[in-house]
Structures are given as structure tokens and as C-alpha cells.
Design an enzyme around this catalytic site. Sequence first.
Site, PDB file in Angstrom:
ATOM      1  N   LYS A 255       0.713  -1.200   0.155  1.00 51.90           N
ATOM      2  CA  LYS A 255       0.015  -0.244  -0.134  1.00 51.90           C
ATOM      3  C   LYS A 255       0.954   1.357   0.307  1.00 51.90           C
ATOM      4  CE  LYS A 255      -3.107   2.941   0.492  1.00 51.90           C
ATOM      5  NZ  LYS A 255      -4.441   3.081   1.135  1.00 51.90           N
TER       6      LYS A 255
ATOM      7  N   GLY B  28       1.142  19.698 -11.984  1.00 51.71           N
ATOM      8  CA  GLY B  28       0.414  20.745 -11.357  1.00 51.71           C
ATOM      9  C   GLY B  28       1.223  21.362 -10.207  1.00 51.71           C
TER      10      GLY B  28
ATOM     11  N   CYS C 280      -4.116  10.940   1.409  1.00 53.24           N
ATOM     12  CA  CYS C 280      -3.036   9.655   1.471  1.00 53.24           C
ATOM     13  C   CYS C 280      -1.839  10.042   0.960  1.00 53.24           C
ATOM     14  CB  CYS C 280      -3.787   8.715   0.186  1.00 53.24           C
ATOM     15  SG  CYS C 280      -5.310   8.043   0.899  1.00 53.24           S
TER      16      CYS C 280
HETATM   17  C1  UDX Z   1      -5.040   8.009  -3.941  1.00 49.92           C
HETATM   18  C2  UDX Z   1      -4.699   6.792  -4.500  1.00 49.92           C
HETATM   19  O1  UDX Z   1      -4.728   6.875  -5.873  1.00 49.92           O
HETATM   20  C3  UDX Z   1      -5.515   5.477  -4.104  1.00 49.92           C
HETATM   21  O2  UDX Z   1      -5.021   4.357  -4.508  1.00 49.92           O
HETATM   22  C4  UDX Z   1      -5.264   5.555  -2.522  1.00 49.92           C
HETATM   23  O3  UDX Z   1      -6.037   4.318  -1.809  1.00 49.92           O
HETATM   24  C5  UDX Z   1      -5.218   6.803  -1.939  1.00 49.92           C
HETATM   25  O4  UDX Z   1      -4.660   7.743  -2.530  1.00 49.92           O
HETATM   26  P1  UDX Z   1      -6.758   9.816  -3.922  1.00 49.92           P
HETATM   27  O5  UDX Z   1      -5.917  10.760  -2.888  1.00 49.92           O
HETATM   28  O6  UDX Z   1      -8.309   9.710  -3.527  1.00 49.92           O
HETATM   29  O7  UDX Z   1      -6.210   8.567  -4.071  1.00 49.92           O
HETATM   30  O8  UDX Z   1      -6.592  10.720  -5.098  1.00 49.92           O
HETATM   31  P2  UDX Z   1      -5.777  10.649  -6.810  1.00 49.92           P
HETATM   32  O9  UDX Z   1      -6.479  10.664  -7.662  1.00 49.92           O
HETATM   33  O10 UDX Z   1      -4.828   9.545  -6.658  1.00 49.92           O
HETATM   34  O11 UDX Z   1      -4.927  12.069  -6.511  1.00 49.92           O
HETATM   35  C6  UDX Z   1      -3.952  12.452  -5.482  1.00 49.92           C
HETATM   36  C7  UDX Z   1      -3.237  13.663  -5.575  1.00 49.92           C
HETATM   37  O12 UDX Z   1      -2.533  13.477  -6.627  1.00 49.92           O
HETATM   38  C8  UDX Z   1      -4.229  14.597  -6.025  1.00 49.92           C
HETATM   39  O13 UDX Z   1      -3.854  15.985  -5.434  1.00 49.92           O
HETATM   40  C9  UDX Z   1      -4.241  14.706  -7.418  1.00 49.92           C
HETATM   41  O14 UDX Z   1      -4.538  16.177  -7.908  1.00 49.92           O
HETATM   42  C10 UDX Z   1      -2.686  14.464  -7.583  1.00 49.92           C
HETATM   43  N1  UDX Z   1      -2.534  14.339  -9.054  1.00 49.92           N
HETATM   44  C11 UDX Z   1      -2.937  12.972  -9.422  1.00 49.92           C
HETATM   45  C12 UDX Z   1      -1.645  14.799  -9.825  1.00 49.92           C
HETATM   46  O15 UDX Z   1      -1.135  15.797  -9.507  1.00 49.92           O
HETATM   47  N2  UDX Z   1      -1.361  14.433 -11.240  1.00 49.92           N
HETATM   48  C13 UDX Z   1      -1.781  13.224 -11.594  1.00 49.92           C
HETATM   49  O16 UDX Z   1      -1.306  12.644 -12.616  1.00 49.92           O
HETATM   50  C14 UDX Z   1      -2.676  12.429 -10.668  1.00 49.92           C
END
Ligand code: UDX
Length: 432
Positions: A202, A251, A258
Site C-alpha cells: 500500500k 500541477g 493519502c
Molecule cells: C490516492 C490513490 O490513488 C489511491 O489508490 C489510494 O487508495 C488513496 O490515495 P486519492 O488521494 O483519492 O487516491 O486521489 P488521486 O486521484 O490518486 O490524487 C492524489 C493527488 O495527486 C491529488 O492531489 C491529485 O491532484 C494529484 N495528481 C494525481 C496529480 O497531480 N497528477 C496526476 O497525474 C494524478
Amino acid sequence: MNIAVIGTGFVGVVSAAVYASFGNKVSGIDIDEKKVAALKKGLVPFYEPQLQDLLNQEQKSGRLTFTTQFSEGCSDADIILICVGTPSKATGEVDLQYVFSAADMLAPHLKKDAIVVVKSTVPPGTLDAVSERIQNHTATPFSVASVPEFLREGTAVHDTLHPDRVVIGSDDPAAVETLKKLHEPLEAPIVVVKPESAQMAKYAANAYLATRITFINHIADLCEHTSADVEEVIEGIGLDARIGSHYWYPGLGYGGSCFPKDVNELAHFSETVHEAPNIFTALRDWNDDRIPEKIKDFGHFVDGWKNKKIAVLGLSFKPNTNDMRVAPSLHVIPSLLEQGATVVGYDPKAVAEAQHILKSHPELKLTQSLQEACTGADVIMVLIEWPEIVNHDYSLYAKDSTQYFIDTRNQFSQNQVEKWGFVYRGIGRHGE
Ligand code: UDX
């Protein structure tokens, strides 16, 4: 099967509703009386697409109930899932108090041979500690397992119903068989490993995804010193099957409940076992520094923030949630206010949340109208790619004086934004 789910946050409520939808009898348990009262009335205490309908459907069927009483929820449960929060302490060390307290509270009510499953994100070794705590309170035989959760907020129901894999960490073959059966309806690959490996998997998954984001952010920063466009670079590398074109959007760094937490915990663990500095300590520091650096940089672009009216669009940490944990808005807005800007914040779902969290900034105006936020703005700054924000027509707000459009998610075409009458700025872009 009879299932108890302890903790009614994102993971708990979604898991409870999904396991109920497979025909199991599920009891959701939480010590928070307010939350349980709302859930009993069929109200999800946070915004998550599809969850409200699924919850109501399962409550109506009689398969899903909620309670504050461990005795009521646990005593006939074949499987008890611990889905409570595991926040980080100030040092970055994981705080396991809620996991341990759940273990203490469920122990006296255990049914013989029940399986206690830890779904919360916990460091390797925690399952033994949970097991010991339960044994301190009961002589009833039970087994334990770690089944980490990989769902994303905003798509939590979909992710739980269609996981890429289910990881079962247990040393007990009978428990593994029961947990395989529980997850059979998902038709997903099931990986059976040692509990410690499941727990580390994880952390590794989240740290890897955080690494990808940080990597592309750094490539974007380098693009800004050349005429390369990071979006074209992504196209150029994405078709390499070893790399892929997903999970690459640049970004202001990663936020949410998480990634920052899990990377910080890995960094802290690395330090305690003398493996630091390493990639995790570097990731932590880079992500923390990114927003202040970018705000400084954008400040030069707009010729200073003082006395400018800024429309900040998107206050949650990502689209389709009202969760503001480690949301960019929490750093960006106070910094802009401090530098003398006037800020109007807009979000489709998180305004109430923002009003509460940002209440120490009475000068901040928040609105539920995108139009109101943008009217008269000198700078439009898109922080989160909510569809409503991305699909909006900003030509309505063109003024005679220079206006700036800062697209921190690279969601807009530079040509389009310029046609609307703004000076465009993305991340690592020299487009069109
Ligand atoms: C994440 C994991 O994806 C998931 O598997 C785990 O269980 C919990 O943490 P989450 O935090 O809900 O999920 O969102 P996610 O869509 O993964 O985005 C996390 C962060 O990364 C956000 O701030 C998002 O904006 C950023 N992000 C994501 C980017 O900056 N670029 C990307 O390409 C993807």
C-alpha cells in the site's frame, strides 16, 4: 456472510455498502454518534458520487445497518474490517491510536473464529500488534489479515467495485479462503501475500504514484526553461509500454488524505531505520516546497499580487469530492491574502467545508457561483479540474485591462484562453 465495518469514513462507508451489495449482512460501526445518526437516516456525511444511491439501496434491502455499539455490530460478525483513520503525527510517524482502540473495543465481542481485517493503511508489523491487543481482551480464537484499500476519492464506488487487484495479507490459510470468497464477486485478480508485504504494498503503490507526479512536475519545470511543452513530452513518452500515458498530469504537487501522509510516513520510517536520505525524504520535501515556489513564480507572471482580485477556482483537493485535506487552496489562498490580494474562492461542493477550515481569514470571500467569482477578476486561477470549471466559457469576464489566466492543471488550450482575452500561464507549457 455477516460483516462488521469499523469506521465510517470514505473507506468504511464505501466498503460497507459494496459488501452489502454482494448479499452480505453488514453493520457499520462508529463511535461518532452524529455520523451514525446521519447514516441511519440514509445521509452520507461527505460528498462522494454514486455513494448516496448505493447506501440507500442497501439500507432499504435491510442488509446494511449502522450502530455506535460494538456489541451489536461485532457479536455475530464472521469478518470484522477495521477502516479507521491513521493520521500522521507531527514527526511524520503514523498515529495508530484509532486502529488500536478499535482492536480493544471489538475484542470482547468477537465471535469464535472471526477474521479481523485491517484495511486502514498501517506500517508492516502492525497486524501482530493488533492481534496482541485483541488477545489481551479475549480468549476467543480469531485470525487476522491485512487487506489494504486502493480506492480513490471521487471515484470510490467505481474503484471498489472494479479494483485492479485485491491484496490479501495473511498467514492463515482458512482466513485467506474466506477472504477470497468475500471478494469473488469483484472478479479481480487476488494476490495473497504475507501481512507485512500487503502493508508495504500500500505504501509502495502510493509512493510510486507520488513519484510519477513529482517526476513530471520536475520535467514541466525544466520545460519552462526551454520551448518544450510538457503535454507534448507526455505524448512522446506515454506510448512506451514500460511507461504509459496515465497518471502524469503536472500541477502544484499531490494533495489529499493519502499521498502526502503515506510519503511522509515512508520518509519518517526511512529516517528511523537509517536509510535516509532517500527518494521518500526527497519527495516529501519537494512536495512541501512546490506551492510556495509556484506562487512566487506566478506572482512575477502577474506583476505582483498586491491589490489584485483573484478568482480561485476549485477548493477541494481534487474534483468530485468536498474533501479539503492537503488541498492546494489551503496554501494558495492564505499566501495570496498575505501578499495583499483580494480573493474570491469558488467550488461546486466544498464551499461549506472551506468556510469552516479557512475561517481564520475573514477577508476571504467564498461563493457558490462561478460567475460571481470570476466577475471583475484580474487573475483567474484554476486549482482543481472540476468539469464545471473546465467547461466554462470565460469570455464573459474579459475586461479592457490585462487579465491573467493561471491553469495549474493544464486543462485549457492556450489559444482558447487568449481568444477569451486573457494572458495564459500553464505548468511547463509553451503551447500552440
Ligand atoms: C490516492 C490513490 O490513488 C489511491 O489508490 C489510494 O487508495 C488513496 O490515495 P486519492 O488521494 O483519492 O487516491 O486521489 P488521486 O486521484 O490518486 O490524487 C492524489 C493527488 O495527486 C491529488 O492531489 C491529485 O491532484 C494529484 N495528481 C494525481 C496529480 O497531480 N497528477 C496526476 O497525474 C494524478
